[in-house]
Design a protein around this motif. Structure first.
Motif, PDB file in Angstrom:
ATOM      1  N   ASN A 103     113.852  52.492 -49.836  1.00 58.64           N
ATOM      2  CA  ASN A 103     114.339  53.641 -50.599  1.00 58.64           C
ATOM      3  C   ASN A 103     115.203  54.563 -49.745  1.00 58.64           C
ATOM      4  O   ASN A 103     116.313  54.901 -50.119  1.00 58.64           O
ATOM      5  N   LEU A 104     114.678  54.970 -48.582  1.00 58.10           N
ATOM      6  CA  LEU A 104     115.425  55.949 -47.780  1.00 58.10           C
ATOM      7  C   LEU A 104     116.749  55.383 -47.261  1.00 58.10           C
ATOM      8  O   LEU A 104     117.727  56.102 -47.139  1.00 58.10           O
ATOM      9  N   SER A 105     116.767  54.089 -46.945  1.00 59.77           N
ATOM     10  CA  SER A 105     118.027  53.547 -46.446  1.00 59.77           C
ATOM     11  C   SER A 105     119.077  53.509 -47.566  1.00 59.77           C
ATOM     12  O   SER A 105     120.266  53.663 -47.305  1.00 59.77           O
ATOM     13  N   LYS A 106     118.627  53.370 -48.816  1.00 62.44           N
ATOM     14  CA  LYS A 106     119.567  53.421 -49.946  1.00 62.44           C
ATOM     15  C   LYS A 106     120.116  54.840 -50.113  1.00 62.44           C
ATOM     16  O   LYS A 106     121.314  55.033 -50.269  1.00 62.44           O
TER      17      LYS A 106
ATOM     18  N   ALA B 188     109.614  62.130 -43.152  1.00 61.11           N
ATOM     19  CA  ALA B 188     109.589  61.930 -44.607  1.00 61.11           C
ATOM     20  C   ALA B 188     108.158  61.931 -45.131  1.00 61.11           C
ATOM     21  O   ALA B 188     107.838  62.599 -46.123  1.00 61.11           O
ATOM     22  N   LEU B 189     107.268  61.208 -44.449  1.00 62.86           N
ATOM     23  CA  LEU B 189     105.878  61.100 -44.902  1.00 62.86           C
ATOM     24  C   LEU B 189     105.182  62.461 -44.890  1.00 62.86           C
ATOM     25  O   LEU B 189     104.492  62.832 -45.851  1.00 62.86           O
ATOM     26  N   VAL B 190     105.365  63.207 -43.818  1.00 58.30           N
ATOM     27  CA  VAL B 190     104.673  64.497 -43.702  1.00 58.30           C
ATOM     28  C   VAL B 190     105.285  65.523 -44.654  1.00 58.30           C
ATOM     29  O   VAL B 190     104.563  66.256 -45.334  1.00 58.30           O
TER      30      VAL B 190
ATOM     31  N   HIS C 288     115.894  64.360 -41.788  1.00 58.70           N
ATOM     32  CA  HIS C 288     116.193  65.306 -40.694  1.00 58.70           C
ATOM     33  C   HIS C 288     116.666  66.656 -41.220  1.00 58.70           C
ATOM     34  O   HIS C 288     116.557  67.662 -40.524  1.00 58.70           O
ATOM     35  N   ASN C 289     117.186  66.676 -42.447  1.00 60.13           N
ATOM     36  CA  ASN C 289     117.573  67.954 -43.048  1.00 60.13           C
ATOM     37  C   ASN C 289     116.386  68.651 -43.699  1.00 60.13           C
ATOM     38  O   ASN C 289     116.449  69.831 -44.012  1.00 60.13           O
ATOM     39  N   CYS C 290     115.318  67.902 -43.949  1.00 61.36           N
ATOM     40  CA  CYS C 290     114.144  68.477 -44.618  1.00 61.36           C
ATOM     41  C   CYS C 290     113.145  69.049 -43.623  1.00 61.36           C
ATOM     42  O   CYS C 290     112.373  69.942 -43.945  1.00 61.36           O
ATOM     43  N   LEU C 291     113.121  68.490 -42.440  1.00 60.41           N
ATOM     44  CA  LEU C 291     112.121  68.892 -41.452  1.00 60.41           C
ATOM     45  C   LEU C 291     112.815  68.983 -40.082  1.00 60.41           C
ATOM     46  O   LEU C 291     113.196  67.965 -39.516  1.00 60.41           O
ATOM     47  N   PRO C 292     113.008  70.215 -39.571  1.00 52.39           N
ATOM     48  CA  PRO C 292     113.849  70.406 -38.380  1.00 52.39           C
ATOM     49  C   PRO C 292     113.125  70.132 -37.056  1.00 52.39           C
ATOM     50  O   PRO C 292     111.898  70.141 -36.987  1.00 52.39           O
ATOM     51  N   PHE C 293     113.885  69.913 -36.026  1.00 56.50           N
ATOM     52  CA  PHE C 293     113.336  69.853 -34.669  1.00 56.50           C
ATOM     53  C   PHE C 293     113.116  71.272 -34.167  1.00 56.50           C
ATOM     54  O   PHE C 293     113.984  72.134 -34.345  1.00 56.50           O
TER      55      PHE C 293
END
Ligand code: A3P
Length: 320
Positions: A265-268, A78-80, A105-110
């Motif tokens: 925020n993210l947990s919400k 999230a931060l990056v 995890h949907n924004c930045l893939p493995f």
């Protein structure tokens, strides 16, 4: 992706099913490959690591976020993501930011998952490419080692990683399998048998290279990031080549990103729904605290882990 996972499993199974094997934390067994334990039949697995090593091509502009599971991967993503892409969203309402609607995890893939995709995640227009990985340093594809790309490693206190993994695994085990006891989890962790572990070898691999090549690898800890998120976010942004300008600082951009990516925020945002692979979004947001291990480890367990950590990190200026 599932169809491709079956194909890749079939392609590589003869190579790894004869490797040392241990009972896994989630559903599948763990296989030892190049000194580390990997899951199988999973998006991040021994077979996707092998396929990545065979085919993945790094670019010098790439950024890789390396972690052990449960060390703060979701937070770092999230931060990056929000730091590197901040110009794309700066004049838009906050509610339209991808992190306000979607799991990090949907924004930045493995990178391990790229081999499962029919078309690659990134096209040239989106440089730099951002990828995460759970691979140990010594298993990274040669092209990542050879290229000028940057790597950020985040590690976390081993006791909190153990506790976090214990809860995550029990969450995913579902009703069909027996729930794991904490004693069992402790035993496996101390033997090094965790996904992508042993813990100590994974941390040490990146830490040592980070000392030798500080412009290639940045070493962060979850605890530092928790203690002073703006300070370490500024450092991170600078390392990645995206330092915050005076103008951005004056506008409170750093604080905005910190609060967008905060646990609260993210947990919400991630209370409901699940990833395409079926893991519920909330499973990545449990407590988000430093020192939760105190509720789970006996004094004896804590001392045993301290002793192992001391021995394994002997000679390194590394206190976790
Ligand atoms: P706990 O289980 O101790 O709460 P990973 O992302 O590598 O799977 O790690 C998950 C851990 O990071 C979980 O730890 C989770 O709660 C914590 N976490 C997730 N998002 C976070 C955030 N924004 N800030 C701090 N911690 C976070």
């Amino acid at each position: 992706e599932e169809a491709n996972l079956a194909l890749i499993f079939d392609k590589y199974k003869d190579k790894f099913t004869t490797f040392p094997k241990e009972k896994g934390w989630m559903t599948e067994e763990l296989y030892k490959y190049q000194g580390f334990w990997h899951q199988s039949k999973n998006v991040v697995s021994v077979e996707t690591v092998m396929a990545t090593q065979d085919t993945f091509q790094a670019l010098p502009t790439d950024i890789y976020l390396a972690t052990l599971p449960k060390s703060g991967t979701t937070w770092l993503k999230a931060l990056v993501f929000s730091t590197v892409n901040r110009n794309m969203y700066k004049n838009k309402p906050l509610s339209s930011h991808p992190l306000q609607t979607s799991n990090p995890h949907n924004c930045l893939p493995f990178v391990e998952c790229e081999v499962l995709k029919t078309s690659p995640t990134y096209v040239d227009a989106y440089l730099p490419r951002l990828f995460a990985t759970h691979m140990p340093y010594t298993s990274l594809p040669q092209s990542i080692l050879d290229s000028r790309c940057r790597i950020v490693y985040m590690c976390r206190n081993p006791k909190d990683v153990l506790v976090s993994l214990f809860h995550f695994a029990n969450n995913l085990r579902g009703k069909s399998q027996n729930v794991m006891t904490f004693e069992e989890a402790f035993e496996m962790f101390t033997k090094g048998v965790i996904p992508n572990g042993p813990y100590w070898d994974h941390v040490k691999g990146y830490y040592k290279i980070g000392l030798e090549q500080p412009t290639k690898i940045m070493f962060l800890t979850y605890e530092d990031m928790k203690m002073d998120t703006p300070k370490y976010l500024r450092r991170l942004a600078k390392f990645l080549g995206y330092p915050f300008t005076e103008e951005e600082e004056a506008k409170g951009m750093v604080e905005d990103i910190v609060s967008l990516c905060s646990f609260d925020n993210l947990s919400k945002v991630n209370k409901h729904g699940s990833l395409s692979i079926g893991i519920p979004n909330y499973a990545f947001f449990r407590e988000g605290k430093v020192g939760d291990w105190r509720k789970h480890l006996t004094t004896e367990m804590s001392e045993t882990l301290d002793q192992i950590t001391k021995e394994k990190f002997d000679g390194l200026d590394l206190v976790l």
